[in-house]
Write a protein that holds these residues in place. Structure first.
Motif, mmCIF file in Angstrom:
data_model
loop_
_atom_site.group_PDB
_atom_site.id
_atom_site.type_symbol
_atom_site.label_atom_id
_atom_site.label_comp_id
_atom_site.label_asym_id
_atom_site.label_seq_id
_atom_site.Cartn_x
_atom_site.Cartn_y
_atom_site.Cartn_z
ATOM 1 N N THR A 68 0.832 -1.206 0.000
ATOM 2 C CA THR A 68 0.000 0.000 0.000
ATOM 3 C C THR A 68 0.863 1.250 0.000
ATOM 4 N N LEU A 69 0.533 2.168 -0.888
ATOM 5 C CA LEU A 69 1.162 3.483 -0.929
ATOM 6 C C LEU A 69 0.179 4.478 -0.328
ATOM 7 N N LEU A 70 0.555 5.114 0.776
ATOM 8 C CA LEU A 70 -0.317 6.062 1.474
ATOM 9 C C LEU A 70 0.057 7.484 1.082
ATOM 10 N N MET A 71 -0.944 8.262 0.661
ATOM 11 C CA MET A 71 -0.715 9.643 0.257
ATOM 12 C C MET A 71 -1.728 10.562 0.933
ATOM 13 N N THR A 72 -1.327 11.819 1.153
ATOM 14 C CA THR A 72 -2.256 12.853 1.603
ATOM 15 C C THR A 72 -2.417 13.841 0.457
ATOM 16 N N SER A 73 -3.648 14.051 0.015
ATOM 17 C CA SER A 73 -3.891 14.929 -1.127
ATOM 18 C C SER A 73 -5.374 15.253 -1.222
ATOM 19 N N LEU A 74 -5.680 16.346 -1.911
ATOM 20 C CA LEU A 74 -7.066 16.682 -2.216
ATOM 21 C C LEU A 74 -7.439 16.234 -3.629
ATOM 22 N N GLN A 75 -6.466 15.700 -4.369
ATOM 23 C CA GLN A 75 -6.729 15.241 -5.725
ATOM 24 C C GLN A 75 -7.429 13.877 -5.711
ATOM 25 N N SER A 76 -8.047 13.550 -6.834
ATOM 26 C CA SER A 76 -8.707 12.256 -6.974
ATOM 27 C C SER A 76 -7.673 11.180 -7.290
ATOM 28 N N ALA A 93 -6.449 15.614 2.437
ATOM 29 C CA ALA A 93 -5.824 16.651 3.260
ATOM 30 C C ALA A 93 -5.040 17.591 2.377
ATOM 31 N N LYS A 94 -4.884 18.818 2.843
ATOM 32 C CA LYS A 94 -4.021 19.770 2.163
ATOM 33 C C LYS A 94 -2.567 19.379 2.388
ATOM 34 N N ALA A 95 -1.719 19.830 1.493
ATOM 35 C CA ALA A 95 -0.292 19.589 1.674
ATOM 36 C C ALA A 95 0.211 20.397 2.863
ATOM 37 N N SER A 96 1.014 19.779 3.709
ATOM 38 C CA SER A 96 1.571 20.492 4.857
ATOM 39 C C SER A 96 2.752 21.328 4.398
ATOM 40 N N PHE A 97 2.884 22.501 4.952
ATOM 41 C CA PHE A 97 4.043 23.345 4.683
ATOM 42 C C PHE A 97 4.727 23.596 6.010
ATOM 43 N N LYS A 100 -8.830 9.142 14.754
ATOM 44 C CA LYS A 100 -10.022 8.316 14.532
ATOM 45 C C LYS A 100 -10.735 8.709 13.242
ATOM 46 N N LYS A 101 -10.830 10.006 12.997
ATOM 47 C CA LYS A 101 -11.500 10.453 11.780
ATOM 48 C C LYS A 101 -10.713 10.045 10.539
ATOM 49 N N ALA A 102 -9.386 10.115 10.615
ATOM 50 C CA ALA A 102 -8.562 9.683 9.488
ATOM 51 C C ALA A 102 -8.746 8.190 9.238
ATOM 52 N N HIS A 103 -8.852 7.420 10.304
ATOM 53 C CA HIS A 103 -9.070 5.973 10.197
ATOM 54 C C HIS A 103 -10.385 5.683 9.478
ATOM 55 N N GLY A 104 -11.413 6.435 9.827
ATOM 56 C CA GLY A 104 -12.721 6.189 9.235
ATOM 57 C C GLY A 104 -12.858 6.696 7.811
ATOM 58 N N ARG A 105 -12.070 7.699 7.450
ATOM 59 C CA ARG A 105 -12.241 8.337 6.148
ATOM 60 C C ARG A 105 -11.192 7.941 5.117
ATOM 61 N N LEU A 106 -10.292 7.056 5.470
ATOM 62 C CA LEU A 106 -9.270 6.627 4.517
ATOM 63 C C LEU A 106 -9.913 5.908 3.331
ATOM 64 N N GLU A 107 -9.497 6.282 2.128
ATOM 65 C CA GLU A 107 -9.996 5.653 0.903
ATOM 66 C C GLU A 107 -8.874 4.827 0.278
ATOM 67 N N THR A 108 -9.216 3.664 -0.267
ATOM 68 C CA THR A 108 -8.218 2.776 -0.862
ATOM 69 C C THR A 108 -8.675 2.323 -2.240
ATOM 70 N N ARG A 109 -7.722 2.211 -3.156
ATOM 71 C CA ARG A 109 -8.021 1.802 -4.530
ATOM 72 C C ARG A 109 -6.946 0.850 -5.029
ATOM 73 N N ASN A 168 -13.522 23.186 12.575
ATOM 74 C CA ASN A 168 -13.456 22.395 11.348
ATOM 75 C C ASN A 168 -13.156 20.920 11.585
ATOM 76 N N LEU A 169 -13.201 20.494 12.838
ATOM 77 C CA LEU A 169 -12.832 19.117 13.147
ATOM 78 C C LEU A 169 -13.706 18.123 12.398
ATOM 79 N N ASP A 170 -14.970 18.456 12.231
ATOM 80 C CA ASP A 170 -15.874 17.531 11.565
ATOM 81 C C ASP A 170 -15.505 17.332 10.100
ATOM 82 N N ALA A 171 -14.748 18.286 9.550
ATOM 83 C CA ALA A 171 -14.308 18.175 8.155
ATOM 84 C C ALA A 171 -12.991 17.423 8.045
ATOM 85 N N GLY A 172 -12.517 16.875 9.148
ATOM 86 C CA GLY A 172 -11.293 16.092 9.118
ATOM 87 C C GLY A 172 -10.039 16.923 8.990
#
Length: 301
Positions: free
Chosen positions: A12-20, A42-46, A97-106, A279-283
Motif C-alpha cells: 500500500t502506498l499512502l498519500m495525503t492529497s485533495l486530488q482524486s 488533506a491539504k499539503a503540509s508546509f 479516529k476520523k482519518a481511520h474512518g475516512r481513509l480511501e483505498t483503490r 473544522n474538526l468535523d471536516a477532518g
C-alpha cells in the motif's frame, strides 16, 4: 523517485492529497506489480525552518496506518500512544479516529500510471568531483542615514525573493517599534529605519510570514500574494515621501481578499486551535496553520 518505487507487490502506498485517484495516477509512474493506493484527504503540509505548521498530519497518518495494517498497529494503540506522548491530546486522538474512518483505498494495476521513464542519474565518485569553492563570510552591517538606523550586510548574489509567494505589507503608522519582526525574521530581511520602524528588504525576504505572525499589532503587517506586485521597491521610502499615497496603496493591497489568502503559515497565535475546533468535523481539510498551545484569539495593540 518514483514515489511508489519502494512499494512492495500488493503493498500500500499512502498519500495525503485533495486530488482524486485518477488525477494522482496521471503523475505516479507505472509499476511492474499491482499495489493499493490509500488516500487521506488533506491539504499539503508546509513546514520547515521558518514556518511551523501543525495540522495533525502525524496522528492522522497513524490513524490511517491502523486501518491499512491493523495487525501491526491498532487504532486503540494509536490513541494510547498519542495520550502518552508529550504532544498528545484528546483532540489529536479524535483526528486519528476520523482519518481511520475516512481513509480511501483503490487497487492499482500494472497498466495504470504514468508511462514516462523516471529520471535517473549516477552519483559522481569522490575522485571525479571538481574542486570546491570558498564563500566569504558576511561582514557586519552599517548605519543607514547619519548614524541612525541599521542595515545588515547581505549576500549580493543570493536573492531569496525569487522563491517568494507572499510578501509583507507594512503599516508604518501603527508600528510600535517592538523589534519582534526584526528579531524573529529568519533571513534578516528587515532594515532598521532612522525613525525606528522596520522596512522589509524585498530582495532578502523569502515570504515566510513569520513577521506577520509575531507582530503584536493587528493589521500592522499583512502578507499579500506576490502576484499583485511589480517590483521590490522599499515600502518605507514610499511611505516617507507620500504618507497619504502610501496609505491608499497599502489599503488597496491588503483589502484585496483574493490577494491576502495565505499559501502557508498563520496570521496570529492560536489560529490553528481556533480553526481546528470549528473544522474538526471536516477532518482538518480546511484548516490553516497555527502554533499549538497558544490561547490568544487575535492580536491586540
Amino acid at each position: 523517485q518514483p514515489i511508489n518505487r519502494l512499494t512492495v507487490p500488493n503493498g500500500t502506498l499512502l498519500m495525503t492529497s485533495l486530488q482524486s485517484f485518477d488525477s494522482l495516477l496521471k503523475d505516479i509512474h507505472k509499476k511492474d506489480a499491482p499495489y493499493k493506493l490509500a488516500l487521506l484527504r488533506a491539504k499539503a503540509s508546509f513546514s520547515g525552518l521558518w514556518v511551523y505548521r501543525e495540522d495533525h498530519t502525524e496522528v492522522r497518518i497513524l490513524g490511517a496506518l491502523a486501518k491499512i495494517a491493523p495487525a501491526f498497529l491498532t487504532l486503540d494503540g494509536v490513541g494510547e500512544a498519542i495520550r502518552e506522548m508529550e504532544w498528545g491530546s484528546d483532540l489529536k486522538v479524535e483526528s486519528a479516529k476520523k482519518a481511520h474512518g475516512r481513509l480511501e483505498t483503490r487497487e492499482v494495476t500494472m497498466t495504470e500510471g504514468n508511462a514516462e521513464i523516471p529520471y535517473s542519474f549516477e552519483m559522481p565518485k569522490w575522485w571525479e568531483m571538481r574542486e570546491g569553492v570558498t564563500i566569504p563570510a558576511i561582514p557586519v552591517g552599517k548605519p543607514k542615514e547619519s548614524g541612525k538606523g541599521y542595515v545588515p550586510e547581505r549576500n549580493p548574489y543570493f536573492k531569496k525573493f525569487t522563491t517568494r509567494t507572499m510578501r509583507p505589507v507594512i503599516d508604518f503608522d501603527t508600528c510600535v517599534k517592538c523589534t519582534l519582526c526584526w528579531i524573529q525574521c529568519p533571513d534578516s530581511c528587515f532594515d532598521v529605519m532612522p525613525d525606528g520602524t522596520y522596512d522589509a528588504n524585498m530582495e532578502a525576504c523569502c515570504g515566510c510570514g513569520v513577521c506577520e505572525a509575531v507582530c503584536p499589532v493587528e493589521h500592522c503587517i499583512t502578507m499579500v500574494n506576490e502576484s499583485v506586485f511589480d517590483d521590490n521597491a522599499s515600502q518605507w521610502e514610499m511611505w516617507r515621501k507620500d504618507k497619504g499615497g502610501y496609505k491608499t496603496w497599502m489599503t488597496s493591497k491588503i483589502g484585496d481578499k483574493n490577494a491576502t489568502v495565505r499559501s502557508h503559515g498563520f496570521r496570529f497565535r492560536g489560529q490553528y486551535e481556533k480553526e481546528l475546533e470549528t473544522n474538526l468535523d471536516a477532518g482538518g481539510v480546511e484548516i490553516t496553520a497555527g502554533i499549538p498551545g497558544e490561547n490568544a484569539q487575535h492580536k491586540t495593540v
